[in-house]
Structures are given as structure tokens and as C-alpha cells.
Design a protein around this motif. Sequence first.
Motif, short mmCIF file in Angstrom:
data_model
loop_
_atom_site.label_atom_id
_atom_site.label_comp_id
_atom_site.label_asym_id
_atom_site.label_seq_id
_atom_site.Cartn_x
_atom_site.Cartn_y
_atom_site.Cartn_z
N ALA A 1 1.06 -1.46 -0.15
CA ALA A 1 0.01 -0.18 -0.02
C ALA A 1 1.08 1.19 0.03
CB ALA A 1 -0.85 -0.19 1.40
N ASP A 2 0.67 2.57 -0.67
CA ASP A 2 1.10 3.74 -0.71
C ASP A 2 1.29 4.18 0.87
OD1 ASP A 2 2.86 5.96 -1.60
OD2 ASP A 2 1.08 6.27 -2.25
N LEU A 3 1.79 4.19 1.63
CA LEU A 3 1.87 4.70 2.81
C LEU A 3 2.17 6.04 3.48
CD1 LEU A 3 3.38 1.94 5.27
CD2 LEU A 3 1.38 2.35 4.27
N VAL A 4 2.73 6.69 1.90
CA VAL A 4 3.28 8.22 2.33
C VAL A 4 2.36 9.41 1.51
CG1 VAL A 4 5.48 9.45 1.95
CG2 VAL A 4 5.65 7.37 1.92
N ASN A 5 1.02 8.47 0.37
CA ASN A 5 -0.01 9.02 0.36
C ASN A 5 0.17 10.10 -1.11
OD1 ASN A 5 -2.02 7.96 1.48
ND2 ASN A 5 -2.00 9.09 2.90
#
Length: 134
Positions: free
Chosen positions: A116-120
Motif C-alpha cells: 500500500a502507498d503509505l506516503v499518500n
Amino acid sequence: MIYTFISNRCGDLPTSVVCRTMGVSTSGFYAWRIEPVSARDLADATLTNTIFDIHAASCHSYGAPRVWSELRLGDRQLRCSRKRVERLMRQANIRGIYRRRGRGCTVRDPAGVPSADLVNRQFVADAPDRHGLP
């Protein structure tokens, strides 16, 4: 080897026809019949036996450069070229040990699920050539 085949298997056929079919000269076949082993072939066989002895004494680890050095500088002191030693070792299927590092490369798992993209992060640009500048 071709001359041996012609001599053993084609005795009932004309020699000139068989030699032409096999792609060798008739005079070469008759010269072979007089002296089947040339001096060069005999010298190569003797040198191959010596190479095999050196290779076996090294626990099958020496390659052509070390075998050649052993021939030239060792107790035997035989004069021959390095390329001749390489050719004879190749023909006798004699190889030295070589250790190379394994090349590591990442192999992607086709069944893996991306993280998942944890940094957005935003992957959509507002306008072309704007690189996030106001």
C-alpha cells in the motif's frame, strides 16, 4: 576418422567415388594407408597424456594457462605454445575449475501483491511540465 571409415566400411566400392562423396582427396586416403598416424598426431597424443597427468596431479583444478606454465617451467620443460595446450585440452575435454560469483538479480514474484502507498503520493499532475511548482 573418415579414412578409417572408408577403409573399414567401403571396401566393395571404388575408392575415388567414396572419397569424393565423403569430401576428402583420394591421394590423402592413399597417403593415410601408407602411414596412418602422422608424426604430429603422435606428438599431440604424447602431449595430451602429459597434460592429463599434470591436470590429475593438480586435483583436476588447473586450466590451460597453469598447465602450460607447468609444461614450460616445471620438471618437464617442454616447448609448446599455449594455444596448442588449449586445443588439446579442449579436444580431450579437460577443464580446470573456475569459480565465479553468482550474479544476484531481483526476480519479481508474479503472484505477489504490491504494498500500500503509505506516503499518500499524488501521481496526477495539474498541468504538463509543472513538477509540483506553483
